[in-house]
Every structure is written in structure tokens, then in C-alpha cells.
Design a protein around this motif. Sequence first.
Motif, PDB file in Angstrom:
ATOM      1  N   GLU A  24       0.714  -0.888   0.345  1.00  0.00           N
ATOM      2  CA  GLU A  24       0.630  -0.085  -0.349  1.00  0.00           C
ATOM      3  C   GLU A  24       0.931   1.145  -0.282  1.00  0.00           C
ATOM      4  OE1 GLU A  24      -3.304   0.403   0.267  1.00  0.00           O
ATOM      5  OE2 GLU A  24      -3.685  -1.405  -0.253  1.00  0.00           O
ATOM      6  N   ASP A  25       1.990   1.369   0.768  1.00  0.00           N
ATOM      7  CA  ASP A  25       2.576   2.542   0.647  1.00  0.00           C
ATOM      8  C   ASP A  25       3.980   2.253   0.207  1.00  0.00           C
ATOM      9  OD1 ASP A  25       4.749   0.556   1.163  1.00  0.00           O
ATOM     10  OD2 ASP A  25       5.118   1.241   3.368  1.00  0.00           O
ATOM     11  N   ALA A  26       3.534   2.347  -1.303  1.00  0.00           N
ATOM     12  CA  ALA A  26       4.527   1.519  -2.709  1.00  0.00           C
ATOM     13  C   ALA A  26       4.454   3.586  -3.270  1.00  0.00           C
ATOM     14  CB  ALA A  26       4.128   1.015  -3.191  1.00  0.00           C
ATOM     15  N   ASP A  27       5.970   4.031  -3.016  1.00  0.00           N
ATOM     16  CA  ASP A  27       6.158   5.632  -4.110  1.00  0.00           C
ATOM     17  C   ASP A  27       6.348   5.285  -5.720  1.00  0.00           C
ATOM     18  OD1 ASP A  27       8.220   4.598  -4.470  1.00  0.00           O
ATOM     19  OD2 ASP A  27       9.457   5.648  -3.260  1.00  0.00           O
ATOM     20  N   GLY A  28       5.734   6.676  -6.084  1.00  0.00           N
ATOM     21  CA  GLY A  28       5.689   6.593  -7.680  1.00  0.00           C
ATOM     22  C   GLY A  28       6.522   5.893  -8.214  1.00  0.00           C
ATOM     23  N   GLU A  29       7.646   6.275  -7.572  1.00  0.00           N
ATOM     24  CA  GLU A  29       8.960   5.984  -8.734  1.00  0.00           C
ATOM     25  C   GLU A  29       9.270   4.247  -8.759  1.00  0.00           C
ATOM     26  OE1 GLU A  29      11.749   6.913  -9.779  1.00  0.00           O
ATOM     27  OE2 GLU A  29      10.628   8.799  -9.145  1.00  0.00           O
ATOM     28  N   ALA A  30       7.990   3.848  -7.894  1.00  0.00           N
ATOM     29  CA  ALA A  30       7.846   2.145  -7.383  1.00  0.00           C
ATOM     30  C   ALA A  30       7.111   1.823  -8.960  1.00  0.00           C
ATOM     31  CB  ALA A  30       7.359   1.655  -5.895  1.00  0.00           C
ATOM     32  N   ALA A  31       6.234   2.682  -8.531  1.00  0.00           N
ATOM     33  CA  ALA A  31       5.095   2.196  -9.459  1.00  0.00           C
ATOM     34  C   ALA A  31       5.260   2.731 -11.066  1.00  0.00           C
ATOM     35  CB  ALA A  31       3.692   3.453  -9.595  1.00  0.00           C
ATOM     36  N   GLN A  32       5.640   3.702 -11.261  1.00  0.00           N
ATOM     37  CA  GLN A  32       6.550   4.709 -12.889  1.00  0.00           C
ATOM     38  C   GLN A  32       7.360   2.967 -13.409  1.00  0.00           C
ATOM     39  OE1 GLN A  32       6.129   6.855 -14.154  1.00  0.00           O
ATOM     40  NE2 GLN A  32       7.708   6.888 -15.644  1.00  0.00           N
ATOM     41  N   THR A  33       8.459   2.527 -12.149  1.00  0.00           N
ATOM     42  CA  THR A  33       9.628   1.157 -12.254  1.00  0.00           C
ATOM     43  C   THR A  33       8.279   0.111 -12.803  1.00  0.00           C
ATOM     44  OG1 THR A  33      10.448   1.647 -10.765  1.00  0.00           O
ATOM     45  CG2 THR A  33      10.856  -0.532 -11.896  1.00  0.00           C
ATOM     46  N   ALA A  34       7.009  -0.076 -12.121  1.00  0.00           N
ATOM     47  CA  ALA A  34       6.406  -0.876 -13.022  1.00  0.00           C
ATOM     48  C   ALA A  34       5.652  -0.824 -14.594  1.00  0.00           C
ATOM     49  CB  ALA A  34       5.000  -1.155 -12.236  1.00  0.00           C
ATOM     50  N   VAL A  35       5.218   0.341 -14.958  1.00  0.00           N
ATOM     51  CA  VAL A  35       4.845   1.168 -15.920  1.00  0.00           C
ATOM     52  C   VAL A  35       6.125   0.458 -17.253  1.00  0.00           C
ATOM     53  CG1 VAL A  35       4.357   2.497 -17.774  1.00  0.00           C
ATOM     54  CG2 VAL A  35       3.098   2.685 -15.310  1.00  0.00           C
ATOM     55  N   TYR A  36       7.150   1.508 -16.463  1.00  0.00           N
ATOM     56  CA  TYR A  36       8.290   0.903 -17.669  1.00  0.00           C
ATOM     57  C   TYR A  36       8.921  -0.640 -18.310  1.00  0.00           C
ATOM     58  CZ  TYR A  36      13.135   1.745 -19.878  1.00  0.00           C
ATOM     59  OH  TYR A  36      14.064   1.690 -20.394  1.00  0.00           O
ATOM     60  N   GLU A  37       8.590  -1.324 -16.573  1.00  0.00           N
ATOM     61  CA  GLU A  37       9.423  -2.613 -16.988  1.00  0.00           C
ATOM     62  C   GLU A  37       7.889  -3.439 -18.066  1.00  0.00           C
ATOM     63  OE1 GLU A  37       9.750  -4.652 -13.364  1.00  0.00           O
ATOM     64  OE2 GLU A  37      11.779  -3.271 -13.480  1.00  0.00           O
ATOM     65  N   VAL A  38       6.612  -2.780 -17.573  1.00  0.00           N
ATOM     66  CA  VAL A  38       5.710  -3.088 -18.874  1.00  0.00           C
ATOM     67  C   VAL A  38       5.653  -3.789 -20.372  1.00  0.00           C
ATOM     68  CG1 VAL A  38       2.854  -3.811 -19.227  1.00  0.00           C
ATOM     69  CG2 VAL A  38       4.081  -4.101 -16.898  1.00  0.00           C
ATOM     70  N   GLY A  39       6.160  -2.055 -20.481  1.00  0.00           N
ATOM     71  CA  GLY A  39       6.173  -2.078 -21.674  1.00  0.00           C
ATOM     72  C   GLY A  39       7.309  -2.213 -22.221  1.00  0.00           C
ATOM     73  N   LYS A  40       8.212  -2.738 -21.637  1.00  0.00           N
ATOM     74  CA  LYS A  40       9.781  -3.559 -21.642  1.00  0.00           C
ATOM     75  C   LYS A  40       9.355  -4.631 -22.069  1.00  0.00           C
ATOM     76  CE  LYS A  40      12.933  -1.806 -22.347  1.00  0.00           C
ATOM     77  NZ  LYS A  40      14.384  -1.298 -23.282  1.00  0.00           N
ATOM     78  N   ALA A  41       8.515  -5.755 -21.595  1.00  0.00           N
ATOM     79  CA  ALA A  41       8.356  -6.664 -21.628  1.00  0.00           C
ATOM     80  C   ALA A  41       6.880  -7.286 -22.673  1.00  0.00           C
ATOM     81  CB  ALA A  41       7.596  -7.489 -20.230  1.00  0.00           C
ATOM     82  N   HIS A  42       6.288  -6.385 -23.030  1.00  0.00           N
ATOM     83  CA  HIS A  42       5.130  -6.484 -23.915  1.00  0.00           C
ATOM     84  C   HIS A  42       6.375  -5.807 -25.408  1.00  0.00           C
ATOM     85  CE1 HIS A  42       1.756  -8.203 -22.067  1.00  0.00           C
ATOM     86  NE2 HIS A  42       2.522  -7.291 -21.120  1.00  0.00           N
ATOM     87  N   GLU A  43       7.429  -5.681 -25.580  1.00  0.00           N
ATOM     88  CA  GLU A  43       7.890  -5.472 -27.078  1.00  0.00           C
ATOM     89  C   GLU A  43       7.376  -4.281 -27.700  1.00  0.00           C
ATOM     90  OE1 GLU A  43       8.305  -8.797 -28.277  1.00  0.00           O
ATOM     91  OE2 GLU A  43      10.072  -9.224 -27.352  1.00  0.00           O
ATOM     92  N   PHE A  44       6.668  -3.147 -27.286  1.00  0.00           N
ATOM     93  CA  PHE A  44       6.324  -1.427 -27.876  1.00  0.00           C
ATOM     94  C   PHE A  44       7.449  -1.435 -28.577  1.00  0.00           C
ATOM     95  CE2 PHE A  44       2.873  -2.569 -24.703  1.00  0.00           C
ATOM     96  CZ  PHE A  44       1.595  -2.130 -25.567  1.00  0.00           C
TER      97      PHE A  44
END
Length: 529
Positions: free
Chosen positions: A459-479
Amino acid sequence: MSDTDMREIAMQAKAWPFEEARKVLARLGGKKPEKGYVLFETGYGPSGLPHIGTFGEVLRTTMVRRAFEMMSDIPTRLFAFSDDMDGLRKVPDNVPNQELLAQHLGKPLTQVPDPFGTHDSFGQHNNARLQAFLDSFGFEYEFRSATECYKSGEFDQALLDVLRNYEKVQNIMLPSLGEERRKTYSPFLPICPETGIVLQVPVVELNPEAGTIVYEREDGKKVETEVTGGKCKLQWKPDWAMRWHALGVDYEMSGKDLTDSVKLSGKICRALGSRPPENLTYELFLDEQGQKISKSKGNGLSMEEWLTYATPESLANFMFAKPKTAKRLYFDVIPKQVDEYYAHVRSFDGQEPAKKLESPAWHIHNGQPPKDVPPLSFSILLNLASVCNAEDPSVLWGFISRYVPGATPQNNLALDKLVGYAVRYYQDFVKPTKKYRLPVGKEVEALQELKARLDNMPEDADGEAAQTAVYEVGKAHEFDNLRDWFKAQYEILLGQETGPRMGSFIALYGLRETSDLIDRALKGEDLSA
């Protein structure tokens, strides 16, 4: 740091107000003028109400004045001059009792009845509006009225100088006029003692020793009148030159549309024996289509409109940047200007002295920027308002208080103002243009994975953690381009082509709330509801 050290730094500062101030300092040769001060001037035509251009000119001139004061101990003054003796040429569209005004066309504005019924004349009404307008922004200035200067005798000597140099003035002006106008043109406009109208009539005789002219009325009658004591005023360009000459103006800026006027008035000023002021020619504002803003057309953005959606300081930030470059002045520039302004204020204290003098924050606040800086950007508040479909600031505060512990509208006044602006801007400009789309292709799987990651974060995950998740998902799905991935999130989740840094937005909106938003989008629900 000592005042001497700061003065040395100011002498080298590259920001345009310092460049302009050095022009004034060079003009003086480092010596105090005979009048005892350096005079900065701005002009105002009171046939209409103060507007965004009025604000810009006074603000920019004030910035130059303050820069000069950093470099010199010579006293300064700023005159806000109203050309209120000008004849009323047409009835403005935006005032009441237009039939009343129509009966007084041609008369000096200070002799035209006030259609609002609050002052002795239309000119005085608009002068009062100008002063209230400037006072509301805290400008330091001295108001000067053309009517008072003409009638009190303050301009008498300068008017006699124009009369003694009549032929020189004519030789400067006539080549700039059409053939028909040349036949009747005179720099002097007599005030008819019978009708009170400012007359444009031929002058048939000059009497410099007596200080009079003889003019011929339309009915053929010849009338002799003094040029002093408010019995005559001057045509626009000679009037401007005479004012510079009479008052000893050292600096006055003007718009690009007055370039030729500045040149002609400068020549006339020299013919009267004075040096014209230093000048900055600023570019004019453009509307949404890149066309020049016109008060009569009503295109572009008004003061009142800007201040409905953002702070005066954000407008000052817009005015500070590149005054010699034409800029679009429309609603879509507001968010960027708000965030740029606060970015400059936020970084100010950590800068070296030389860098501080380059910062818009120094020039907007005369070296003393505020300490109360909102912890959230205007852009991210707009996006929060968008995803919440907010109609009331309290909706946003529910999320803000969780993101910024202890924050309330009462103890975060700057942020509370920004929230109010964001809700109004969203309702009027963002909401009507929102257009959501459904996810397609690999966007579906990418959003499913992003949702899963958010669900598994603490619950206390910050914006950097969320941004990392967004970035990694984009890389994993090969945009091919991660911008396509970010744009897809904006279009699918926010209904717009551009948006915030997603990690910061997710932290503000909430991990679970964002997960639910993604879920609704994947199910094809209407996110605009």
C-alpha cells in the motif's frame, strides 16, 4: 554577499531586463539626470478598459526598472500615462448607454459623460479602472493624466517648442501620410470652444512669439487660439514625442505594431532638442490560429479569462519569457506556464547568486519569491480531476490528503488555489474534449499485467515504484517505442493524447484505484461517467 558584489553580478546578468537596464545606464553615462531620477513610462489609451497588453507592458517595464535599481543608486520613477485628452473616435461595444456616448463623439475622453455613471467622465472612469487594475497586482507607479498635464501648463513649454519647430515636425510627418491627408495635416488639434470637439483642421497661420495658431473651420471661419493651457492637443506621434521631451522620459517599450511610430516620434523628439527614450520593441500575441490578437475581434485570451484558471504569477511567467518572440496566448498555454512558474520558484533558493538573477522568479517577485510552493503540479491535478470527473475541489482533496499526509486546504493555501484552478480548467477545457478508446492488440495484455503488478504492490509503494512497474511492463510487451505505451495509457485511461508521469499519477490516485480503473477499461466500461 555584499551589495557591491551583487551589483557586479547584475552588471553581467544575461536576462533581458538586465540587458535593457544596461542600455539605460549607458544612456546616462553613470550620472544622475538633471531632473534627479530615471524616468520609465508606460502608455494607456483610456478609450477602452485595461487589458492583458496593459498588464504585460507595465510588468515588463517594472522588471527593467528593478534590474536597473540593482545596478545603480540613481532614483527611479515609473509613470503610467493616460492619453485621456484624446477625442472619442467611436463608441465601444462593451459599455452601457451607447446612445449617450454617441452624442459626444470627437470630444476629449475627459469631457465625455461616464456611461457607467460612477465618475465625472468616461476618461476618469477608465483611468480609475486602470489604477485599480495596476494596484491589484501591486505595481509601484505614478499615474499621470494627459488632460491634467495639458491644462495645468506642465506641457506649455514643450508645446511652444513644437510651435517654434513646426516646419521641422511637418517635414518629418508629411512623408509618412497619404496625399489627401498631407493637404490638411497639422500636429496641433485645436479644441473647439463652442462644441468642445477635438478638431482636425488645417492651420493657416503660425504666431510662435504669441504662442498661437490660426486654423480654418469647416465653415470657412478662421479662428486664432493659444496652443497652451489645454486649448490644443497634439496628433498622436507628435504628442508622444512632445511627452518624451517635456517629461524627460528615459525608457519606454512598445509593441511591434508601433515600430514606425517610434521612429517618427524619435525624430520629432530630436527636432525639439531632446533625446528619445531607450526602447524595447516587443512582439505581439497571437491567437489559437496564429493570428494577431485584436481587441475588437475578441480573439485570444483576456486577463479575466487567464485569472479564472491560473494565478497572476503564471501570467507574469508567460510575459517574462522572450518578449521579442511572438507567442500564442490561448487557453492551452496555461498549464505549462503554471508549472514552469512553480518550478522556477522551487529551484530558486538552491541556485548561485548569478543564476538567481537569470530566473523568472527573481524578476516576477523582485528577488523575493514565496516559500509556499504546492507539492503537486497543475498538470497532475488536471489529470486527477480528469479521472475523477471532478466538479468540486473537495473531491481532489480526498486524494491529496492521502498523498501528502497532513495537507489541508487551510494549511496549504497555494495548493488549495491550484486545486480550484484545476477543477475549473478541467470542466471548461479538458472535459469537453475527452475521447476514450478501448485497448487493442498487445495493449490488453500489457494493461492486464500492469493491473496485476499494482495489485501485488504494498500500500505504501511510492511513485518511483509505480513508474518502474509501468516501464518494465512496456519493455516486456515489446512496444517499439515506449512513448506508444504511455500514449495508450493516456488515451485508454484518461481520454486524452498526453498526460502525466504515470508513476506519480498512480501514487496520487492510489494503487487500488488505478487497478480498478484499468479493470473498468478492460471491461469496456464508460470511464467518462
